[in-house]
Motif scaffolding. Structure first.
Motif, PDB file in Angstrom:
ATOM      1  N   THR A  24       0.806  -1.224   0.000  1.00  0.00           N
ATOM      2  CA  THR A  24       0.000   0.000   0.000  1.00  0.00           C
ATOM      3  C   THR A  24       0.838   1.273   0.000  1.00  0.00           C
ATOM      4  N   ASN A  25       2.153   1.125  -0.102  1.00  0.00           N
ATOM      5  CA  ASN A  25       3.038   2.288  -0.098  1.00  0.00           C
ATOM      6  C   ASN A  25       4.188   2.075  -1.074  1.00  0.00           C
ATOM      7  N   THR A  26       4.800   3.168  -1.493  1.00  0.00           N
ATOM      8  CA  THR A  26       6.041   3.087  -2.249  1.00  0.00           C
ATOM      9  C   THR A  26       7.158   2.892  -1.235  1.00  0.00           C
ATOM     10  N   LEU A  27       7.748   1.699  -1.226  1.00  0.00           N
ATOM     11  CA  LEU A  27       8.673   1.319  -0.163  1.00  0.00           C
ATOM     12  C   LEU A  27      10.104   1.272  -0.677  1.00  0.00           C
ATOM     13  N   LEU A  28      10.964   2.086  -0.054  1.00  0.00           N
ATOM     14  CA  LEU A  28      12.394   2.071  -0.335  1.00  0.00           C
ATOM     15  C   LEU A  28      13.087   1.405   0.846  1.00  0.00           C
ATOM     16  N   VAL A  29      13.897   0.375   0.585  1.00  0.00           N
ATOM     17  CA  VAL A  29      14.497  -0.394   1.670  1.00  0.00           C
ATOM     18  C   VAL A  29      16.013  -0.348   1.580  1.00  0.00           C
ATOM     19  N   ASN A  30      16.643  -0.546   2.741  1.00  0.00           N
ATOM     20  CA  ASN A  30      18.101  -0.573   2.794  1.00  0.00           C
ATOM     21  C   ASN A  30      18.536  -1.520   3.902  1.00  0.00           C
ATOM     22  N   ASP A  31      19.627  -2.231   3.651  1.00  0.00           N
ATOM     23  CA  ASP A  31      20.196  -3.132   4.642  1.00  0.00           C
ATOM     24  C   ASP A  31      21.656  -3.354   4.286  1.00  0.00           C
ATOM     25  N   LEU A  32      22.461  -3.706   5.282  1.00  0.00           N
ATOM     26  CA  LEU A  32      23.859  -4.022   5.008  1.00  0.00           C
ATOM     27  C   LEU A  32      23.988  -5.226   4.092  1.00  0.00           C
ATOM     28  N   ASN A  33      22.960  -6.075   4.072  1.00  0.00           N
ATOM     29  CA  ASN A  33      22.924  -7.238   3.181  1.00  0.00           C
ATOM     30  C   ASN A  33      21.838  -7.014   2.130  1.00  0.00           C
ATOM     31  N   PRO A  34      22.192  -6.495   0.957  1.00  0.00           N
ATOM     32  CA  PRO A  34      21.177  -6.178  -0.060  1.00  0.00           C
ATOM     33  C   PRO A  34      20.346  -7.379  -0.495  1.00  0.00           C
ATOM     34  N   ALA A  35      20.890  -8.588  -0.364  1.00  0.00           N
ATOM     35  CA  ALA A  35      20.148  -9.775  -0.799  1.00  0.00           C
ATOM     36  C   ALA A  35      18.854  -9.960  -0.011  1.00  0.00           C
ATOM     37  N   LEU A  36      18.806  -9.424   1.203  1.00  0.00           N
ATOM     38  CA  LEU A  36      17.600  -9.561   2.014  1.00  0.00           C
ATOM     39  C   LEU A  36      16.410  -8.831   1.404  1.00  0.00           C
ATOM     40  N   ALA A  37      16.688  -7.913   0.482  1.00  0.00           N
ATOM     41  CA  ALA A  37      15.608  -7.127  -0.120  1.00  0.00           C
ATOM     42  C   ALA A  37      14.851  -7.885  -1.204  1.00  0.00           C
ATOM     43  N   LEU A  38      15.388  -8.991  -1.684  1.00  0.00           N
ATOM     44  CA  LEU A  38      14.804  -9.654  -2.854  1.00  0.00           C
ATOM     45  C   LEU A  38      13.324 -10.005  -2.688  1.00  0.00           C
ATOM     46  N   PRO A  39      12.894 -10.620  -1.587  1.00  0.00           N
ATOM     47  CA  PRO A  39      11.457 -10.933  -1.466  1.00  0.00           C
ATOM     48  C   PRO A  39      10.573  -9.689  -1.494  1.00  0.00           C
ATOM     49  N   LEU A  40      11.053  -8.595  -0.911  1.00  0.00           N
ATOM     50  CA  LEU A  40      10.280  -7.354  -0.927  1.00  0.00           C
ATOM     51  C   LEU A  40      10.298  -6.712  -2.309  1.00  0.00           C
ATOM     52  N   GLU A  41      11.435  -6.813  -2.996  1.00  0.00           N
ATOM     53  CA  GLU A  41      11.518  -6.263  -4.353  1.00  0.00           C
ATOM     54  C   GLU A  41      10.557  -6.985  -5.293  1.00  0.00           C
ATOM     55  N   GLU A  42      10.363  -8.270  -5.076  1.00  0.00           N
ATOM     56  CA  GLU A  42       9.424  -9.027  -5.907  1.00  0.00           C
ATOM     57  C   GLU A  42       7.997  -8.529  -5.730  1.00  0.00           C
ATOM     58  N   ARG A  43       7.740  -7.844  -4.633  1.00  0.00           N
ATOM     59  CA  ARG A  43       6.399  -7.313  -4.368  1.00  0.00           C
ATOM     60  C   ARG A  43       6.312  -5.813  -4.639  1.00  0.00           C
ATOM     61  N   GLY A  44       7.390  -5.225  -5.178  1.00  0.00           N
ATOM     62  CA  GLY A  44       7.320  -3.827  -5.582  1.00  0.00           C
ATOM     63  C   GLY A  44       8.205  -2.873  -4.826  1.00  0.00           C
ATOM     64  N   ALA A  45       8.876  -3.323  -3.771  1.00  0.00           N
ATOM     65  CA  ALA A  45       9.805  -2.452  -3.058  1.00  0.00           C
ATOM     66  C   ALA A  45      11.055  -2.236  -3.903  1.00  0.00           C
ATOM     67  N   ARG A  46      11.841  -1.244  -3.520  1.00  0.00           N
ATOM     68  CA  ARG A  46      13.081  -0.970  -4.245  1.00  0.00           C
ATOM     69  C   ARG A  46      14.207  -0.745  -3.246  1.00  0.00           C
TER      70      ARG A  46
END
Length: 289
Positions: A24-46
Motif C-alpha cells: 500500500t506504499n512506495t517502499l524504499l528499503v536498505n540493509d547491510l545485506n542487499p540480498a535480504l531485499a529480494l522478497p520485498l523487491e518481488e512485491r514492488g519495493a526498491r
C-alpha cells in the motif's frame, strides 16, 4: 493513500514489518545485506541508498540495538544530517528510553520527529499482522503515524510519550524470557516423571500455568521443530537493557537479574546466533528412558 516510506534494516523482523507496508506504499528499503531485499523487491519495493532513504517523509528503523540506531541517525554522515524538516522516524528496534531521551533532543534541533514503536509477538505473527506495537509518541506524531502502524497490525498501543514503547517492550521481553526458562524447566520436570511434553502443555493450557510460551511457542514452534527467528544474542541484549532500565528507575530485579545471568550462560553454551528454539530444546539434556 500511497506514500514513499523508507525502511532501514530488513532482517527477520524488519522484513516481516516491511511486508505489511509494501502493498500500500512506495517502499524504499536498505540493509547491510542487499540480498535480504529480494522478497520485498518481488512485491514492488526498491533497494535504495541511504541518501535516497533520507528523502522520504517517514523512515522506519528495525536494527539490532540502540547503538546501531545512534550511529545510523547521528553518526558522521548520518541520516539526520540529510533528512528534511518535518520528517518522521519510526523506530521499531528493541532499544531503551534512556537512549530515546537523547535522540528526541538531538533530532528536534533538526525539526525531525521521532517515535518508538517496538514490536512483540514473533516474526511469524508479524508477517500475519498479529503482532503488537508498543508506541511512545506525542499525540500529534502518533496521529500522523497511526494509519501506517495500523497497516502493520491492529494491536497498536499508544502508551505515552517517547520512551514508553521501548520501556513496555523491555518489560514484555524480559517477562517472556522468564516464562521461557521457567516453562522449559517445568516441562523437563514433568517429562522426567514420565509425562510427555505435549500432554503437559495441553494440561497447562487449560490451567493456571498457561502463558504465551505454552499456548504458542511450544505447539507452534518447538514441537514442529521450527525456528522462531530471534537469536540468543538478541535475547541477552534485551535482558540486560531491561536491567539498565530498572537501575535507571531504582528498582531491583531479583528474578530478572537471574534470567539475565542465565542468558549469558545460554549464549556461552549455545552461541549467540542460536535461535530461541535451540534454547528450549537444548538447555537441559534430553530425557531418556
Amino acid at each position: 493513500m500511497s506514500q514513499s516510506i523508507g525502511f532501514v534494516g530488513i532482517g527477520a523482523m524488519g522484513s516481516a514489518i516491511a511486508s505489511r507496508l509494501v502493498d500500500t506504499n512506495t517502499l524504499l528499503v536498505n540493509d547491510l545485506n542487499p540480498a535480504l531485499a529480494l522478497p520485498l523487491e518481488e512485491r514492488g519495493a526498491r533497494f535504495a541508498p541511504l541518501d535516497e532513504i533520507a528523502t522520504c517523509d517517514v523512515v522506519f528503523l528495525s536494527l539490532p540495538g540502540p547503538d546501531n540506531v545512534l550511529k545510523l541517525l547521528l553518526g558522521d554522515g548520518g541520516l539526520a544530517e540529510k533528512m528534511g524538516p518535518g520528517s518522521l522516524v519510526i523506530d521499531t528496534t528493541s532499544s531503551t528510553p534512556i537512549v530515546d531521551e537523547g535522540l528526541v533532543r538531538d533530532l528536534a534541533v533538526k525539526s525531525i520527529s521521532y517515535i518508538d514503536a517496538p514490536i512483540a509477538g514473533g516474526v511469524r505473527r508479524a508477517y500475519d499482522g498479529l503482532a503488537t506495537l508498543m508506541v511512545g509518541a506525542t499525540d500529534e506524531d502518533f496521529a500522523r503515524a497511526e494509519p501506517l502502524l495500523n497497516t502493520i497490525t491492529s494491536n497498536v498501543f499508544h502508551l505515552g510519550p517517547v520512551g514508553a514503547g521501548h520501556a513496555a517492550k523491555l518489560v514484555n521481553n524480559l517477562l517472556n524470557h522468564c516464562n521461557r526458562f521457567a516453562t522449559v524447566e517445568m516441562i523437563t520436570l514433568a517429562e522426567r516423571y514420565g509425562i510427555p511434553p505435549d500432554v503437559m502443555i495441553d494440561v497447562l493450557n487449560v490451567s493456571s500455568g498457561r502463558s504465551y510460551v505454552t499456548d504458542y511457542t511450544y505447539p507452534e514452534i518447538v514441537f514442529p521443530n521450527l525456528k522462531q527467528g530471534f537469536t540468543l544474542e538478541l535475547m541477552r541484549k534485551d535482558a540486560h537493557l531491561a536491567g539498565a532500565l530498572a537501575d535507571h528507575v531504582g528498582q531491583k530485579l531479583r528474578v530478572g537479574s537471574l534470567v539475565a545471568e542465565m542468558m549469558d550462560e545460554a549464549v556461552e553454551r549455545l552461541g549467540g546466533s542460536a535461535d530461541q528454539t535451540d534454547l528450549m530444546q537444548k538447555w537441559y539434556p534430553p530425557v531418556t528412558d
